[in-house]
Design a protein around this motif. Structure first.
Motif, PDB file in Angstrom:
ATOM      1  N   PRO A  98       0.830  -1.203   0.000  1.00  0.00           N
ATOM      2  CA  PRO A  98       0.000   0.000   0.000  1.00  0.00           C
ATOM      3  C   PRO A  98       0.869   1.258   0.000  1.00  0.00           C
ATOM      4  N   GLY A  99       0.507   2.208  -0.860  1.00  0.00           N
ATOM      5  CA  GLY A  99       1.243   3.477  -0.911  1.00  0.00           C
ATOM      6  C   GLY A  99       2.370   3.508  -1.926  1.00  0.00           C
ATOM      7  N   ASP A 100       2.800   2.354  -2.389  1.00  0.00           N
ATOM      8  CA  ASP A 100       3.843   2.352  -3.433  1.00  0.00           C
ATOM      9  C   ASP A 100       3.304   3.010  -4.697  1.00  0.00           C
ATOM     10  N   GLU A 101       4.215   3.539  -5.501  1.00  0.00           N
ATOM     11  CA  GLU A 101       3.795   4.202  -6.746  1.00  0.00           C
ATOM     12  C   GLU A 101       4.346   3.475  -7.974  1.00  0.00           C
ATOM     13  N   VAL A 102       3.545   3.512  -9.038  1.00  0.00           N
ATOM     14  CA  VAL A 102       3.960   2.910 -10.311  1.00  0.00           C
ATOM     15  C   VAL A 102       3.797   3.962 -11.399  1.00  0.00           C
ATOM     16  N   VAL A 103       4.867   4.261 -12.095  1.00  0.00           N
ATOM     17  CA  VAL A 103       4.807   5.291 -13.136  1.00  0.00           C
ATOM     18  C   VAL A 103       4.435   4.653 -14.475  1.00  0.00           C
ATOM     19  N   LEU A 104       3.435   5.240 -15.109  1.00  0.00           N
ATOM     20  CA  LEU A 104       2.934   4.760 -16.399  1.00  0.00           C
ATOM     21  C   LEU A 104       3.027   5.898 -17.409  1.00  0.00           C
ATOM     22  N   PRO A 110      -0.957   8.142 -22.751  1.00  0.00           N
ATOM     23  CA  PRO A 110      -1.937   7.070 -22.594  1.00  0.00           C
ATOM     24  C   PRO A 110      -1.293   5.685 -22.525  1.00  0.00           C
ATOM     25  N   CYS A 111      -1.918   4.814 -21.733  1.00  0.00           N
ATOM     26  CA  CYS A 111      -1.377   3.467 -21.559  1.00  0.00           C
ATOM     27  C   CYS A 111      -2.502   2.444 -21.523  1.00  0.00           C
ATOM     28  N   TRP A 112      -2.131   1.199 -21.632  1.00  0.00           N
ATOM     29  CA  TRP A 112      -3.101   0.096 -21.655  1.00  0.00           C
ATOM     30  C   TRP A 112      -3.973   0.123 -20.394  1.00  0.00           C
ATOM     31  N   VAL A 113      -5.224  -0.208 -20.583  1.00  0.00           N
ATOM     32  CA  VAL A 113      -6.232  -0.035 -19.535  1.00  0.00           C
ATOM     33  C   VAL A 113      -5.932  -0.783 -18.239  1.00  0.00           C
ATOM     34  N   SER A 114      -5.292  -1.940 -18.320  1.00  0.00           N
ATOM     35  CA  SER A 114      -5.204  -2.780 -17.116  1.00  0.00           C
ATOM     36  C   SER A 114      -4.056  -2.431 -16.165  1.00  0.00           C
ATOM     37  N   TYR A 115      -3.037  -1.712 -16.668  1.00  0.00           N
ATOM     38  CA  TYR A 115      -1.914  -1.415 -15.759  1.00  0.00           C
ATOM     39  C   TYR A 115      -2.410  -0.702 -14.497  1.00  0.00           C
ATOM     40  N   ALA A 116      -3.134   0.392 -14.700  1.00  0.00           N
ATOM     41  CA  ALA A 116      -3.514   1.219 -13.557  1.00  0.00           C
ATOM     42  C   ALA A 116      -4.446   0.460 -12.613  1.00  0.00           C
ATOM     43  N   ASP A 117      -5.339  -0.320 -13.162  1.00  0.00           N
ATOM     44  CA  ASP A 117      -6.293  -1.021 -12.293  1.00  0.00           C
ATOM     45  C   ASP A 117      -5.632  -2.133 -11.481  1.00  0.00           C
ATOM     46  N   ILE A 118      -4.656  -2.799 -12.060  1.00  0.00           N
ATOM     47  CA  ILE A 118      -3.949  -3.827 -11.278  1.00  0.00           C
ATOM     48  C   ILE A 118      -3.181  -3.147 -10.135  1.00  0.00           C
ATOM     49  N   VAL A 119      -2.594  -1.993 -10.436  1.00  0.00           N
ATOM     50  CA  VAL A 119      -1.878  -1.231  -9.398  1.00  0.00           C
ATOM     51  C   VAL A 119      -2.854  -0.842  -8.276  1.00  0.00           C
ATOM     52  N   LEU A 120      -4.039  -0.382  -8.652  1.00  0.00           N
ATOM     53  CA  LEU A 120      -5.043   0.007  -7.655  1.00  0.00           C
ATOM     54  C   LEU A 120      -5.500  -1.192  -6.833  1.00  0.00           C
ATOM     55  N   LEU A 121      -5.631  -2.321  -7.483  1.00  0.00           N
ATOM     56  CA  LEU A 121      -6.040  -3.540  -6.787  1.00  0.00           C
ATOM     57  C   LEU A 121      -5.046  -3.879  -5.673  1.00  0.00           C
ATOM     58  N   ALA A 177      -1.825   0.245  -4.394  1.00  0.00           N
ATOM     59  CA  ALA A 177      -0.727   1.161  -4.722  1.00  0.00           C
ATOM     60  C   ALA A 177      -1.278   2.257  -5.623  1.00  0.00           C
ATOM     61  N   LYS A 178      -0.385   3.180  -6.043  1.00  0.00           N
ATOM     62  CA  LYS A 178      -0.873   4.375  -6.731  1.00  0.00           C
ATOM     63  C   LYS A 178      -0.287   4.491  -8.147  1.00  0.00           C
ATOM     64  N   PRO A 179      -1.153   4.501  -9.179  1.00  0.00           N
ATOM     65  CA  PRO A 179      -0.641   4.761 -10.514  1.00  0.00           C
ATOM     66  C   PRO A 179      -0.296   6.235 -10.676  1.00  0.00           C
ATOM     67  N   VAL A 180       0.856   6.526 -11.243  1.00  0.00           N
ATOM     68  CA  VAL A 180       1.263   7.913 -11.492  1.00  0.00           C
ATOM     69  C   VAL A 180       1.446   8.049 -12.999  1.00  0.00           C
ATOM     70  N   PHE A 181       0.687   8.953 -13.599  1.00  0.00           N
ATOM     71  CA  PHE A 181       0.715   9.052 -15.058  1.00  0.00           C
ATOM     72  C   PHE A 181       1.728  10.095 -15.516  1.00  0.00           C
ATOM     73  N   ALA A 182       2.689   9.651 -16.318  1.00  0.00           N
ATOM     74  CA  ALA A 182       3.647  10.567 -16.944  1.00  0.00           C
ATOM     75  C   ALA A 182       3.129  10.790 -18.354  1.00  0.00           C
ATOM     76  N   GLU A 183       2.699  12.016 -18.632  1.00  0.00           N
ATOM     77  CA  GLU A 183       1.967  12.238 -19.881  1.00  0.00           C
ATOM     78  C   GLU A 183       2.855  12.368 -21.110  1.00  0.00           C
ATOM     79  N   THR A 184       2.359  11.805 -22.207  1.00  0.00           N
ATOM     80  CA  THR A 184       3.011  11.986 -23.502  1.00  0.00           C
ATOM     81  C   THR A 184       2.102  12.846 -24.372  1.00  0.00           C
ATOM     82  N   ARG A 185       2.664  13.394 -25.471  1.00  0.00           N
ATOM     83  CA  ARG A 185       1.884  14.330 -26.290  1.00  0.00           C
ATOM     84  C   ARG A 185       1.791  13.830 -27.736  1.00  0.00           C
ATOM     85  N   PRO A 186       0.652  14.120 -28.372  1.00  0.00           N
ATOM     86  CA  PRO A 186       0.514  13.709 -29.779  1.00  0.00           C
ATOM     87  C   PRO A 186       1.648  14.274 -30.630  1.00  0.00           C
TER      88      PRO A 186
END
Ligand code: GLU
Length: 400
Positions: A114-120, A123-134, A137-146
């Motif tokens: 609990p409390g660990d962070e995962v940087v994604l 946009p990224c595949w739908v399941s990464y963030a939800d598995i992290v939440l399960l 832990a905390k998904p952290v989004f590093a944004e990319t640009r078109p």
């Protein structure tokens, strides 16, 4: 509903699966639907792979196997990593699961507190963030640009990393954008990661072979040997070998992690299907030439889709060099009204109205943490793609 656990209440059903099955249901109910939502090749599994499975059935290979893979498959995976990636793993460093998703799930569930962070890189595949939440832990989004072709800039990664970061998930070519990272670009990313010794790298290489325009694939553990000891290199058979329904994914990495993943799998699903494992041995060791043939068709389809989407009012679609997805921005459509009067306030409204009015199923960008945009899977026939893009053009032309 107190009976359902907090962890399950934290996550969503997979939107890619939900939209693909909704499209299937509407079609079965008689509606004229073109689905560009499923992330799976429309090609059939190659004959030699099917025959290997039939041989396995006939030879009675129907018993439990070692939890994380038969020795023959682990050996084929070790050979594959050496041959394709220049990575030197032992069979004891290999884990095989029921699809790439299970392998990723095992890796995250066995390491996150609990409390660990995962940087994604979003946009990224739908399941990464939800598995992290399960895992609480905390998904952290590093944004990319078109305008960068949705490729992560090292300074954005640097900012996203904190002392609590446990994993960085890397995915090239990317689902949902198709962005493919050159060796040189990966080096700029691994230069950041080398400095942050608490961060492990999960490299999701499942689209490795789906690359176009002479692109040369690279993976972080090979680009930066100093990261080898804290990288899990993951791959699978679903995409390049047209085996989505067979369910085989695999990974290689440091032994203590592989051992923990095996422990979790031994208490959940046990071994992946014994028949599929024998088919996978043939897939990895057998002829690979069909991949280039399929890619030639994918490129043709990509070019058609990118050009037609870029001729649609309000859409802007970068041309990626990998996977079978494109990810057009629909910023120009937001705030408008569709022909039947639906207000398009976000990309989910856009996708809903498009399905409602034109029968074209796409996945909205919010599902991938990348709005306003949507994902088009072009793993379907050119006829379907042409008709779908004509409908998208009409839909966009009618927005007011
Ligand atoms: N990976 C595929 C997709 O993104 C399959 C569905 C899923 O597992 O998300 O559409």
């Amino acid at each position: 509903m107190g009976f359902i656990s907090d962890s399950i209440n934290r996550i969503q059903p997979s939107p890619t699966i939900a939209i693909s099955s909704k499209a299937r249901q509407l079609k079965a109910a008689g509606r004229d639907i073109i689905s560009l939502s499923a992330g799976e090749p429309d090609f059939d599994t190659p004959e030699n792979i099917k025959e290997a499975a039939i041989r396995a059935i006939e030879a009675g290979k129907s018993k439990y196997t070692d939890v994380d893979g038969i020795p023959e498959l682990k050996a084929a995976i070790v050979t594959k990593f050496a041959r394709d990636n220049g990575l030197d793993y032992k069979t004891t460093q290999v884990s095989v699961g029921t699809g790439g998703k299970q392998v990723i799930y095992n890796a995250l569930m066995t390491t996150l507190n609990p409390g660990d962070e995962v940087v994604l890189a979003a946009p990224c595949w739908v399941s990464y963030a939800d598995i992290v939440l399960l895992a609480d832990a905390k998904p952290v989004f590093a944004e990319t640009r078109p305008e960068d072709g949705y490729k992560l800039r090292p300074e954005v990664l640097e900012k996203a990393i904190t002392p609590k970061t446990k994993w960085f998930i890397f995915n090239s070519p990317s689902n949902p954008t198709g962005a493919a990272y050159s060796k040189e670009h990966i080096k700029t990313i691994t230069d950041v990661l080398v400095r942050h010794k608490q961060v492990w790298v999960l490299s999701d290489d499942i689209y490795e072979h789906l690359i176009f325009d002479g692109f040369s694939f690279a993976t972080p553990a090979a680009v930066e040997p100093r990261l080898f000891e804290r990288t899990l290199t993951m791959n699978g058979l679903s995409k390049a070998y047209c085996m989505t329904g067979w369910r085989i994914g695999y990974a290689a990495g440091p032994e203590p992690l592989i051992k923990a993943m095996r422990k979790l799998q031994s208490q959940s699903t046990s071994n992946p299907c014994s028949i599929t494992q024998w088919a996978a041995v043939e897939a990895l060791n057998g002829p690979q030439d069909f991949i280039a043939q399929n890619n030639a068709m994918f490129v043709d389809r990509r070019d058609l889709v990118v050009s037609m989407l870029n001729q649609s009012n309000g859409l802007q679609c970068p041309q990626p060099s990998g996977a079978f997805y494109v990810y057009p921005s629909c910023a120009g459509a937001i705030g408008k009204k569709s022909a039947s009067g639906i207000m398009i306030a976000n990309d989910e409204d856009f996708a809903t109205a498009l399905l409602e009015e034109e029968g074209v199923a796409v996945v909205h960008g919010a599902a991938f943490a990348g709005s306003p945009a949507f994902r088009v899977s072009y793993a379907t026939s050119k006829e379907h793609l042409e008709e779908a893009c004509r409908r998208i053009q009409r839909f966009c032309a009618n927005l007011s």
